[in-house]
Design a protein around this motif. Structure first.
Motif, PDB file in Angstrom:
ATOM      1  N   LEU A  45       7.424  65.502   5.518  1.00  0.00           N
ATOM      2  CA  LEU A  45       8.015  64.652   6.507  1.00  0.00           C
ATOM      3  C   LEU A  45       8.415  63.099   5.882  1.00  0.00           C
ATOM      4  O   LEU A  45       9.741  62.375   5.826  1.00  0.00           O
ATOM      5  N   ASP A  46       7.152  63.305   5.009  1.00  0.00           N
ATOM      6  CA  ASP A  46       7.726  61.795   4.641  1.00  0.00           C
ATOM      7  C   ASP A  46       8.493  61.290   3.168  1.00  0.00           C
ATOM      8  O   ASP A  46       8.995  60.999   2.847  1.00  0.00           O
ATOM      9  N   ALA A  47       8.406  62.842   2.614  1.00  0.00           N
ATOM     10  CA  ALA A  47       8.947  63.012   1.051  1.00  0.00           C
ATOM     11  C   ALA A  47      10.296  62.880   1.198  1.00  0.00           C
ATOM     12  O   ALA A  47      11.749  62.482   0.951  1.00  0.00           O
ATOM     13  N   ALA A  48      11.099  63.855   2.975  1.00  0.00           N
ATOM     14  CA  ALA A  48      12.164  64.013   3.142  1.00  0.00           C
ATOM     15  C   ALA A  48      12.870  62.548   3.936  1.00  0.00           C
ATOM     16  O   ALA A  48      14.188  62.648   4.252  1.00  0.00           O
ATOM     17  N   GLY A  49      12.058  61.815   4.058  1.00  0.00           N
ATOM     18  CA  GLY A  49      12.174  60.566   5.374  1.00  0.00           C
ATOM     19  C   GLY A  49      12.574  60.449   6.130  1.00  0.00           C
ATOM     20  O   GLY A  49      13.119  60.249   7.160  1.00  0.00           O
ATOM     21  N   VAL A  50      11.902  61.491   7.281  1.00  0.00           N
ATOM     22  CA  VAL A  50      11.851  61.745   8.609  1.00  0.00           C
ATOM     23  C   VAL A  50      10.967  61.145   9.410  1.00  0.00           C
ATOM     24  O   VAL A  50       9.881  61.789   9.153  1.00  0.00           O
ATOM     25  N   ALA A  51      11.540  60.435  10.077  1.00  0.00           N
ATOM     26  CA  ALA A  51       9.669  59.767  10.584  1.00  0.00           C
ATOM     27  C   ALA A  51       9.812  60.782  11.643  1.00  0.00           C
ATOM     28  O   ALA A  51      10.043  61.359  11.710  1.00  0.00           O
ATOM     29  N   ARG A  52       8.163  60.366  11.684  1.00  0.00           N
ATOM     30  CA  ARG A  52       7.252  61.396  12.516  1.00  0.00           C
ATOM     31  C   ARG A  52       7.990  61.286  13.991  1.00  0.00           C
ATOM     32  O   ARG A  52       8.207  62.818  14.985  1.00  0.00           O
ATOM     33  N   ASP A  53       8.556  60.782  14.912  1.00  0.00           N
ATOM     34  CA  ASP A  53       9.052  61.175  16.427  1.00  0.00           C
ATOM     35  C   ASP A  53      10.606  61.358  16.244  1.00  0.00           C
ATOM     36  O   ASP A  53      11.142  61.242  17.438  1.00  0.00           O
ATOM     37  N   ALA A  54      11.363  61.852  14.414  1.00  0.00           N
ATOM     38  CA  ALA A  54      12.879  62.073  14.618  1.00  0.00           C
ATOM     39  C   ALA A  54      12.542  63.263  14.523  1.00  0.00           C
ATOM     40  O   ALA A  54      13.442  64.276  14.677  1.00  0.00           O
TER      41      ALA A  54
END
Length: 312
Positions: A45-54
Protein backbone atom coordinates in the motif's frame (compact mmCIF):
# COMPACT_ATOMS: atom_id res chain seq x y z
CA UNK A 1 -4.32 -0.62 -11.76
CA UNK A 2 -3.72 -4.17 -10.50
CA UNK A 3 -0.66 -4.82 -8.35
CA UNK A 4 0.56 -8.33 -7.54
CA UNK A 5 1.78 -8.65 -3.96
CA UNK A 6 4.03 -11.57 -3.03
CA UNK A 7 2.76 -12.45 0.45
CA UNK A 8 5.96 -14.29 1.36
CA UNK A 9 4.16 -17.53 2.15
CA UNK A 10 6.07 -20.65 1.13
CA UNK A 11 9.69 -21.47 0.61
CA UNK A 12 10.26 -19.51 -2.59
CA UNK A 13 9.21 -16.19 -4.13
CA UNK A 14 6.30 -16.00 -6.59
CA UNK A 15 4.46 -18.74 -4.74
CA UNK A 16 1.52 -17.00 -3.03
CA UNK A 17 -0.05 -13.76 -4.25
CA UNK A 18 -2.49 -11.14 -3.08
CA UNK A 19 -3.78 -8.32 -5.25
CA UNK A 20 -4.26 -4.58 -4.90
CA UNK A 21 -6.84 -2.80 -7.07
CA UNK A 22 -6.88 1.00 -7.10
CA UNK A 23 -9.63 3.14 -8.59
CA UNK A 24 -9.91 6.93 -8.23
CA UNK A 25 -7.87 6.91 -5.08
CA UNK A 26 -9.81 4.09 -3.38
CA UNK A 27 -8.54 0.54 -3.07
CA UNK A 28 -9.51 -3.09 -2.62
CA UNK A 29 -7.31 -5.99 -1.59
CA UNK A 30 -8.02 -9.53 -2.76
CA UNK A 31 -6.55 -12.19 -0.45
CA UNK A 32 -3.91 -11.27 2.09
CA UNK A 33 -1.70 -14.23 3.00
CA UNK A 34 -0.99 -15.17 6.59
CA UNK A 35 -0.41 -13.19 9.76
CA UNK A 36 3.26 -13.02 8.75
CA UNK A 37 2.19 -11.35 5.47
CA UNK A 38 0.66 -8.25 7.07
CA UNK A 39 3.86 -6.13 6.86
CA UNK A 40 4.19 -7.00 3.16
CA UNK A 41 0.58 -6.01 2.52
CA UNK A 42 1.07 -2.66 4.25
CA UNK A 43 4.35 -2.08 2.43
CA UNK A 44 2.58 -2.66 -0.89
CA UNK A 45 0.00 0.00 0.00
CA UNK A 46 2.78 2.41 0.91
CA UNK A 47 4.65 1.68 -2.32
CA UNK A 48 1.48 2.36 -4.34
CA UNK A 49 0.82 5.59 -2.46
CA UNK A 50 -2.46 4.27 -1.04
CA UNK A 51 -3.41 5.58 2.38
CA UNK A 52 -4.55 2.90 4.79
CA UNK A 53 -7.93 4.56 5.26
CA UNK A 54 -8.42 4.49 1.46
CA UNK A 55 -8.86 0.70 1.43
CA UNK A 56 -12.60 0.01 1.24
CA UNK A 57 -12.64 -3.78 0.77
CA UNK A 58 -10.54 -6.74 1.85
CA UNK A 59 -11.94 -9.66 -0.15
CA UNK A 60 -10.82 -13.20 0.64
CA UNK A 61 -11.47 -15.87 -1.98
CA UNK A 62 -11.74 -18.50 0.75
CA UNK A 63 -10.64 -18.97 4.34
CA UNK A 64 -7.67 -21.30 3.87
CA UNK A 65 -4.89 -19.73 5.87
CA UNK A 66 -2.53 -18.91 2.99
CA UNK A 67 -5.33 -16.75 1.59
CA UNK A 68 -7.07 -15.31 4.64
CA UNK A 69 -4.93 -16.01 7.70
CA UNK A 70 -3.84 -12.39 8.07
CA UNK A 71 -7.28 -10.83 7.51
CA UNK A 72 -8.16 -10.00 11.12
CA UNK A 73 -4.79 -8.46 11.86
CA UNK A 74 -4.80 -6.51 8.60
CA UNK A 75 -8.23 -5.03 9.37
CA UNK A 76 -6.72 -3.43 12.47
CA UNK A 77 -4.51 -1.36 10.13
CA UNK A 78 -7.25 -0.53 7.61
CA UNK A 79 -9.90 1.53 9.44
CA UNK A 80 -12.30 1.89 6.48
CA UNK A 81 -12.12 -1.65 5.13
CA UNK A 82 -14.79 -4.31 5.31
CA UNK A 83 -13.90 -7.99 5.09
CA UNK A 84 -15.83 -9.60 2.22
CA UNK A 85 -16.07 -13.39 2.49
CA UNK A 86 -18.26 -16.32 1.43
CA UNK A 87 -21.12 -16.91 3.92
CA UNK A 88 -19.72 -20.35 4.77
CA UNK A 89 -16.36 -18.79 5.64
CA UNK A 90 -17.56 -15.74 7.55
CA UNK A 91 -18.08 -17.46 10.94
CA UNK A 92 -14.49 -18.74 10.85
CA UNK A 93 -13.14 -15.22 10.33
CA UNK A 94 -15.09 -13.92 13.33
CA UNK A 95 -14.21 -16.89 15.52
CA UNK A 96 -11.15 -18.67 14.07
CA UNK A 97 -10.82 -21.19 16.92
CA UNK A 98 -11.81 -24.16 14.76
CA UNK A 99 -9.51 -23.08 11.92
CA UNK A 100 -6.62 -22.76 14.36
CA UNK A 101 -7.31 -26.10 16.04
CA UNK A 102 -7.61 -27.90 12.70
CA UNK A 103 -4.39 -26.40 11.35
CA UNK A 104 -2.48 -27.16 14.54
CA UNK A 105 -3.69 -30.75 14.38
CA UNK A 106 -2.50 -31.10 10.78
CA UNK A 107 0.82 -29.24 11.03
CA UNK A 108 1.75 -29.40 14.70
CA UNK A 109 2.29 -26.35 16.89
CA UNK A 110 5.81 -25.50 15.76
CA UNK A 111 5.11 -25.66 12.02
CA UNK A 112 1.80 -23.84 12.44
CA UNK A 113 3.50 -20.98 14.24
CA UNK A 114 6.32 -20.87 11.70
CA UNK A 115 4.07 -20.95 8.62
CA UNK A 116 0.96 -19.12 9.77
CA UNK A 117 1.67 -17.27 13.00
CA UNK A 118 -1.89 -17.53 14.33
CA UNK A 119 -5.12 -15.73 13.47
CA UNK A 120 -6.70 -12.56 14.83
CA UNK A 121 -10.53 -12.56 14.96
CA UNK A 122 -12.26 -10.15 12.60
CA UNK A 123 -14.87 -7.84 14.16
CA UNK A 124 -18.29 -9.19 13.20
CA UNK A 125 -19.55 -5.69 12.39
CA UNK A 126 -16.93 -5.36 9.67
CA UNK A 127 -17.58 -8.71 7.99
CA UNK A 128 -19.74 -8.82 4.84
CA UNK A 129 -21.14 -12.14 3.69
CA UNK A 130 -20.95 -12.15 -0.10
CA UNK A 131 -24.03 -13.44 -1.89
CA UNK A 132 -23.53 -15.21 -5.22
CA UNK A 133 -23.76 -12.59 -7.95
CA UNK A 134 -23.47 -9.66 -5.55
CA UNK A 135 -21.65 -6.60 -6.88
CA UNK A 136 -19.59 -4.37 -4.64
CA UNK A 137 -18.48 -0.91 -5.66
CA UNK A 138 -14.91 0.35 -5.76
CA UNK A 139 -15.20 4.08 -6.54
CA UNK A 140 -17.56 3.33 -9.43
CA UNK A 141 -15.74 0.16 -10.52
CA UNK A 142 -18.04 -2.86 -10.10
CA UNK A 143 -16.58 -6.06 -8.67
CA UNK A 144 -18.85 -9.08 -9.06
CA UNK A 145 -18.61 -11.85 -6.48
CA UNK A 146 -19.30 -15.36 -7.76
CA UNK A 147 -19.51 -18.49 -5.63
CA UNK A 148 -17.10 -20.94 -7.26
CA UNK A 149 -17.01 -24.21 -5.29
CA UNK A 150 -14.93 -27.23 -6.20
CA UNK A 151 -11.74 -26.49 -4.31
CA UNK A 152 -13.74 -25.50 -1.22
CA UNK A 153 -17.41 -24.91 -0.51
CA UNK A 154 -16.53 -21.47 0.86
CA UNK A 155 -14.74 -20.33 -2.30
CA UNK A 156 -15.63 -17.22 -4.28
CA UNK A 157 -14.04 -15.50 -7.25
CA UNK A 158 -14.08 -11.83 -8.21
CA UNK A 159 -14.95 -10.63 -11.72
CA UNK A 160 -13.43 -7.26 -12.64
CA UNK A 161 -15.14 -6.04 -15.81
CA UNK A 162 -12.65 -3.18 -16.09
CA UNK A 163 -9.79 -5.58 -16.86
CA UNK A 164 -12.04 -8.46 -18.00
CA UNK A 165 -10.28 -10.62 -15.45
CA UNK A 166 -11.15 -13.07 -12.71
CA UNK A 167 -9.39 -13.06 -9.38
CA UNK A 168 -9.66 -16.78 -8.98
CA UNK A 169 -8.09 -17.85 -5.70
CA UNK A 170 -7.49 -21.58 -6.14
CA UNK A 171 -10.43 -22.57 -8.36
CA UNK A 172 -8.63 -21.85 -11.65
CA UNK A 173 -5.72 -24.01 -10.64
CA UNK A 174 -2.06 -23.49 -9.81
CA UNK A 175 0.11 -21.83 -12.44
CA UNK A 176 3.69 -21.16 -11.44
CA UNK A 177 5.63 -18.88 -13.70
CA UNK A 178 8.55 -21.34 -13.86
CA UNK A 179 6.37 -23.47 -16.16
CA UNK A 180 5.70 -20.68 -18.68
CA UNK A 181 6.90 -21.53 -22.19
CA UNK A 182 7.22 -18.62 -24.63
CA UNK A 183 4.84 -16.65 -22.42
CA UNK A 184 2.21 -19.43 -22.40
CA UNK A 185 1.12 -20.55 -18.92
CA UNK A 186 0.73 -24.09 -17.67
CA UNK A 187 -1.68 -24.96 -14.85
CA UNK A 188 -2.84 -27.94 -12.81
CA UNK A 189 -6.01 -28.23 -10.70
CA UNK A 190 -5.72 -27.95 -6.95
CA UNK A 191 -7.97 -30.07 -4.73
CA UNK A 192 -8.26 -29.58 -1.00
CA UNK A 193 -8.04 -32.38 1.55
CA UNK A 194 -11.62 -31.79 2.75
CA UNK A 195 -14.00 -30.28 0.21
CA UNK A 196 -12.77 -31.13 -3.30
CA UNK A 197 -15.63 -31.88 -5.67
CA UNK A 198 -14.75 -32.53 -9.32
CA UNK A 199 -18.19 -31.75 -10.76
CA UNK A 200 -18.34 -28.46 -8.88
CA UNK A 201 -14.81 -27.58 -9.92
CA UNK A 202 -15.53 -28.14 -13.61
CA UNK A 203 -18.77 -26.17 -13.38
CA UNK A 204 -16.96 -23.27 -11.71
CA UNK A 205 -14.26 -23.20 -14.37
CA UNK A 206 -16.90 -23.30 -17.10
CA UNK A 207 -18.77 -20.44 -15.42
CA UNK A 208 -15.61 -18.37 -15.47
CA UNK A 209 -14.85 -19.18 -19.09
CA UNK A 210 -18.36 -18.06 -20.05
CA UNK A 211 -17.30 -14.45 -19.42
CA UNK A 212 -14.57 -14.74 -22.10
CA UNK A 213 -11.97 -13.39 -19.68
CA UNK A 214 -8.71 -11.91 -20.84
CA UNK A 215 -6.92 -13.21 -17.74
CA UNK A 216 -7.24 -14.92 -14.39
CA UNK A 217 -5.23 -13.71 -11.42
CA UNK A 218 -4.43 -16.86 -9.43
CA UNK A 219 -3.15 -16.91 -5.88
CA UNK A 220 -0.50 -19.41 -6.98
CA UNK A 221 0.73 -17.42 -8.91
CA UNK A 222 0.03 -14.23 -10.77
CA UNK A 223 -1.63 -13.28 -14.04
CA UNK A 224 -2.65 -16.20 -16.26
CA UNK A 225 -3.58 -15.38 -19.86
CA UNK A 226 -4.70 -17.69 -22.70
CA UNK A 227 -7.58 -18.49 -20.39
CA UNK A 228 -9.71 -20.59 -22.74
CA UNK A 229 -6.86 -23.03 -23.41
CA UNK A 230 -5.81 -23.19 -19.76
CA UNK A 231 -9.38 -23.71 -18.58
CA UNK A 232 -9.99 -26.53 -21.05
CA UNK A 233 -6.77 -28.15 -19.83
CA UNK A 234 -7.89 -27.90 -16.21
CA UNK A 235 -11.18 -29.62 -16.99
CA UNK A 236 -9.36 -32.40 -18.86
CA UNK A 237 -7.01 -32.89 -15.91
CA UNK A 238 -9.85 -33.04 -13.38
CA UNK A 239 -11.36 -35.88 -15.41
CA UNK A 240 -7.98 -37.62 -15.62
CA UNK A 241 -7.39 -37.24 -11.88
CA UNK A 242 -10.82 -38.69 -11.11
CA UNK A 243 -10.14 -41.66 -13.41
CA UNK A 244 -6.81 -42.31 -11.67
CA UNK A 245 -8.39 -42.11 -8.23
CA UNK A 246 -11.27 -44.44 -9.09
CA UNK A 247 -8.91 -46.99 -10.59
CA UNK A 248 -6.91 -47.00 -7.35
CA UNK A 249 -9.85 -46.89 -4.95
CA UNK A 250 -9.11 -50.28 -3.39
CA UNK A 251 -5.31 -50.19 -3.65
CA UNK A 252 -3.72 -50.97 -0.27
CA UNK A 253 -1.01 -48.35 -0.81
CA UNK A 254 -3.39 -45.93 -2.48
CA UNK A 255 -1.87 -42.66 -1.29
CA UNK A 256 1.64 -43.41 -2.53
CA UNK A 257 0.42 -44.78 -5.85
CA UNK A 258 -1.89 -41.80 -6.28
CA UNK A 259 1.06 -39.46 -5.85
CA UNK A 260 3.11 -41.39 -8.41
CA UNK A 261 0.26 -41.42 -10.94
CA UNK A 262 -0.49 -37.72 -10.44
CA UNK A 263 3.19 -36.91 -10.86
CA UNK A 264 3.22 -38.87 -14.13
CA UNK A 265 0.06 -37.08 -15.30
CA UNK A 266 1.48 -33.63 -14.64
CA UNK A 267 4.84 -34.54 -16.17
CA UNK A 268 3.12 -35.64 -19.35
CA UNK A 269 1.01 -32.49 -19.47
CA UNK A 270 4.08 -30.32 -18.82
CA UNK A 271 6.07 -32.09 -21.55
CA UNK A 272 3.19 -31.58 -23.96
CA UNK A 273 3.20 -27.91 -23.01
CA UNK A 274 6.88 -27.71 -23.92
CA UNK A 275 8.55 -27.73 -20.51
CA UNK A 276 11.99 -29.08 -21.42
CA UNK A 277 12.91 -30.43 -17.99
CA UNK A 278 9.47 -31.57 -16.83
CA UNK A 279 10.92 -34.65 -15.11
CA UNK A 280 12.89 -32.34 -12.82
CA UNK A 281 10.56 -29.34 -12.54
CA UNK A 282 7.32 -31.17 -11.79
CA UNK A 283 8.57 -33.10 -8.72
CA UNK A 284 10.60 -30.11 -7.52
CA UNK A 285 7.93 -27.42 -7.80
CA UNK A 286 4.73 -29.43 -7.38
CA UNK A 287 5.69 -31.84 -4.59
CA UNK A 288 3.42 -30.25 -1.97
CA UNK A 289 0.62 -29.67 -4.47
CA UNK A 290 0.74 -33.32 -5.52
CA UNK A 291 0.60 -34.40 -1.87
CA UNK A 292 -2.47 -32.21 -1.26
CA UNK A 293 -4.14 -33.33 -4.49
CA UNK A 294 -3.69 -36.97 -3.49
CA UNK A 295 -5.24 -36.21 -0.10
CA UNK A 296 -8.13 -34.35 -1.70
CA UNK A 297 -8.88 -37.17 -4.11
CA UNK A 298 -8.80 -39.72 -1.27
CA UNK A 299 -11.25 -37.72 0.84
CA UNK A 300 -13.53 -37.30 -2.17
CA UNK A 301 -13.44 -41.07 -2.83
CA UNK A 302 -14.41 -41.78 0.77
CA UNK A 303 -17.26 -39.27 0.57
CA UNK A 304 -18.49 -40.88 -2.67
CA UNK A 305 -18.44 -44.26 -1.00
CA UNK A 306 -20.51 -43.01 1.95
CA UNK A 307 -23.05 -41.38 -0.39
CA UNK A 308 -23.41 -44.34 -2.76
CA UNK A 309 -26.77 -46.17 -2.63
CA UNK A 310 -26.54 -49.30 -0.52
CA UNK A 311 -27.55 -52.66 -2.00
CA UNK A 312 -30.73 -54.13 -0.49
Amino acid sequence: MVTIIDTGFGERPDFCAAYLLVESGRAALIDCGTLHSVPRMLAALDAAGVARDAVDHLIVTHVHLDHAGGAGALLRELPSARLVVHPRGAPHMVDPARLIASARQVYGDDLFDLAYGGLVPAPAARVVEAADGEVIDLAGRPLLLAHTPGHALHHLSVWDARTRSWFSGDIFGISYREFDVDGRPFAIPTTSPVQFDPAQMKASVQRMLAESPEACFATHYGRVADVTRVGAGLIEQVDAMVAIARALDDAPDRHDVLKRELTALYMERARRHGVADAEVQVPALLEMDIELNAQGLAVWLERERRQAPQAV
